[in-house]
Design a protein around this motif. Structure first.
Motif, PDB file in Angstrom:
ATOM      1  N   ARG A 237      -6.523  11.101 -15.887  1.00  0.00           N
ATOM      2  CA  ARG A 237      -7.237  11.096 -17.172  1.00  0.00           C
ATOM      3  C   ARG A 237      -7.072  12.428 -17.891  1.00  0.00           C
ATOM      4  O   ARG A 237      -6.957  12.482 -19.115  1.00  0.00           O
TER       5      ARG A 237
ATOM      6  N   GLY B  57      -5.748   3.591 -10.362  1.00  0.00           N
ATOM      7  CA  GLY B  57      -7.027   4.269 -10.431  1.00  0.00           C
ATOM      8  C   GLY B  57      -6.828   5.772 -10.561  1.00  0.00           C
ATOM      9  O   GLY B  57      -5.708   6.266 -10.683  1.00  0.00           O
ATOM     10  N   ASP B  58      -7.917   6.515 -10.525  1.00  0.00           N
ATOM     11  CA  ASP B  58      -7.831   7.963 -10.738  1.00  0.00           C
ATOM     12  C   ASP B  58      -8.956   8.659  -9.995  1.00  0.00           C
ATOM     13  O   ASP B  58      -9.915   9.136 -10.599  1.00  0.00           O
ATOM     14  N   GLY B  59      -8.796   8.733  -8.683  1.00  0.00           N
ATOM     15  CA  GLY B  59      -9.859   9.264  -7.846  1.00  0.00           C
ATOM     16  C   GLY B  59     -10.283  10.679  -8.183  1.00  0.00           C
ATOM     17  O   GLY B  59     -11.474  10.988  -8.211  1.00  0.00           O
ATOM     18  N   ASP B  60      -9.319  11.572  -8.469  1.00  0.00           N
ATOM     19  CA  ASP B  60      -9.679  12.974  -8.713  1.00  0.00           C
ATOM     20  C   ASP B  60      -9.711  13.337 -10.194  1.00  0.00           C
ATOM     21  O   ASP B  60      -9.936  14.497 -10.547  1.00  0.00           O
ATOM     22  N   GLY B  61      -9.497  12.380 -11.062  1.00  0.00           N
ATOM     23  CA  GLY B  61      -9.552  12.642 -12.502  1.00  0.00           C
ATOM     24  C   GLY B  61      -8.306  13.271 -13.076  1.00  0.00           C
ATOM     25  O   GLY B  61      -8.248  13.542 -14.281  1.00  0.00           O
TER      26      GLY B  61
ATOM     27  N   THR C 253     -14.309   1.549 -19.471  1.00  0.00           N
ATOM     28  CA  THR C 253     -15.246   2.545 -18.950  1.00  0.00           C
ATOM     29  C   THR C 253     -16.444   2.718 -19.881  1.00  0.00           C
ATOM     30  O   THR C 253     -17.250   3.633 -19.687  1.00  0.00           O
TER      31      THR C 253
ATOM     32  N   TYR D  71       1.851   6.730  -7.013  1.00  0.00           N
ATOM     33  CA  TYR D  71       0.947   7.808  -7.415  1.00  0.00           C
ATOM     34  C   TYR D  71       1.631   9.168  -7.280  1.00  0.00           C
ATOM     35  O   TYR D  71       1.538  10.020  -8.177  1.00  0.00           O
TER      36      TYR D  71
ATOM     37  N   THR E 194       2.399  11.669 -10.414  1.00  0.00           N
ATOM     38  CA  THR E 194       1.746  12.971 -10.491  1.00  0.00           C
ATOM     39  C   THR E 194       2.733  14.124 -10.354  1.00  0.00           C
ATOM     40  O   THR E 194       2.541  15.185 -10.948  1.00  0.00           O
TER      41      THR E 194
ATOM     42  N   ASP F  77       0.837  -1.200   0.000  1.00  0.00           N
ATOM     43  CA  ASP F  77       0.000   0.000   0.000  1.00  0.00           C
ATOM     44  C   ASP F  77       0.873   1.253   0.000  1.00  0.00           C
ATOM     45  O   ASP F  77       0.552   2.247  -0.655  1.00  0.00           O
TER      46      ASP F  77
ATOM     47  N   ARG G 217       1.998   1.817  -3.462  1.00  0.00           N
ATOM     48  CA  ARG G 217       0.974   2.424  -4.315  1.00  0.00           C
ATOM     49  C   ARG G 217       0.941   3.934  -4.121  1.00  0.00           C
ATOM     50  O   ARG G 217       0.844   4.686  -5.086  1.00  0.00           O
TER      51      ARG G 217
END
Length: 364
Positions: free
Chosen positions: A241, A234-238, A293, A177, A181, A170, A173
């Motif tokens: 993407r 994943g992409d919690g806040d967008g 998606t 991220y 970012t 964890d 991860r």
């Protein structure tokens, strides 16, 4: 269009190209022996080699694993496994390119039913990279293994490291991220994206001159890393993407050159087929994510783009001996500017393996 269900015509040209690449891999393996290929002369085909693989060693191991997967030959598997273990010397080296070396060199081999030693190596590499993560910088620094400033953020220090860290723990991860970012924040703060930044303090970064903005592989490496980030994290806040959309608009739009110039400021200079091959694989990954998606239209568009790139590479730049030529190692230094590059061969082989159904987008 389902990316894993190509027409017979598409499969046939891709199968022929893959067969040619496997022949070249076998010739290369005989030529280099226990050394690692780096780049090959476009006329003679002779390889420049390294003893330990430099930052590209994982791509040679990955090519050998792809060949073994294609042939099913135990001898090919043994050669690949031996090559992977020769990458162990990089586990403790201070370089963010451990992602390139130790993810792509182990990913096809590790896992249930796979090569146990490769799986152990990958886990050891993930622990080493996680230990190098600097929480104040928010990333794993570029490192000093290849000389120069240690506290750099570079676009080529992101791919491979994201899935390597993400599959660790964890904490891994979270580090993956942050690493991804932070690089996106820095690199995409300029137009064209600037591939390298230097930390002056833990909160202040300044532009670093090498590689220069407009470098062919900046968007390619970032696209690959973002696709892996979306899959593994994943992409919690967008935000991922959004970054993927920005990068795709730069390099995967219908009007973008299929094969980018090695340096954007030299549009009529050398091209870089290795960057194009990376972009094709990234497009395939992003297509799979779009379909997941429910966005079939975007999935089809990105798949079509990947096909166009790979078809151009095989029809125009793949030699009769199976070498992907016209790759550019370093245009600024005039180093290997129209050569076969081992990572170019790897990403072309992987792209063709995706077309033919030999592998799936996130096996590596």
């Amino acid at each position: 269009m389902n990316p894993m269900n190509t027409s017979s015509g598409e499969a046939s040209w891709a199968d022929r190209a893959l067969a040619s690449l496997w022949e070249r891999v076998s010739v290369t393996a005989d030529e280099v022996g226990p050394r690692f290929p780096l780049y090959a002369d476009p006329d003679s085909g002779a390889w420049k080699t390294t003893a330990r693989g430099s930052w590209t060693g994982g791509f040679w191991a990955g090519l050998l694993w792809l060949r073994a997967l294609s042939s099913g030959d135990p001898a090919h598997r043994a050669v690949a496994a031996d090559c992977t273990q020769r990458l162990r010397c990089w586990v403790g080296q201070d370089t963010a390119t451990r992602g390139l070396i130790l993810w792509y060199g182990t990913a096809l081999a590790a896992g249930p039913g796979g090569d146990e030693a490769a799986d152990e190596l990958r886990q050891e590499a993930a622990r080493g990279c996680l230990a190098a993560y600097d929480p104040q910088l928010g990333l794993v620094p570029w490192g000093d293994a290849f000389g120069g400033p240690r506290l750099l953020a570079r676009a080529d220090g992101v791919p491979g490291l994201v899935p390597l860290l993400a599959r660790a723990t964890d904490r891994g991860r979270a580090a993956a991220y942050s690493h991804l970012t932070r690089h996106l924040e820095l690199c995409l703060s300029e137009d064209p994206p600037r591939p390298a930044w230097q930390a002056r303090t833990h909160s202040a970064w300044t532009a670093y001159p090498e590689p220069a903005p407009g470098w062919s592989r900046t968007a390619a490496w970032l696209l690959l890393a973002v696709a892996d980030g979306l899959h593994w994290l994943g992409d919690g806040d967008g935000g991922l993407r959004k970054a993927a959309g920005h990068l795709a608009a730069l390099r995967l739009a219908p009007d973008a050159r299929l094969i980018p110039p090695a340096q954007e400021a030299r549009p009529h200079g050398p091209v870089d087929t290795s960057a194009a091959a990376i972009e094709a694989v990234a497009a395939w990954k992003l297509a799979a994510l779009a379909r997941a998606t429910g966005d079939e239209q975007e999935g089809d568009r990105l798949t079509a783009r990947a096909h166009l790139i790979l078809r151009r590479l095989t029809e125009v730049h793949l030699s009769s001996t199976g070498a992907l030529q016209d790759g550019c190692y370093d245009v600024e230094r005039g180093l290997a500017t129209r050569h076969e590059l081992v990572w170019g061969d790897f990403f072309l082989a992987w792209g063709l393996a995706l077309i033919t159904g030999l592998t799936e987008p996130f096996t590596m």
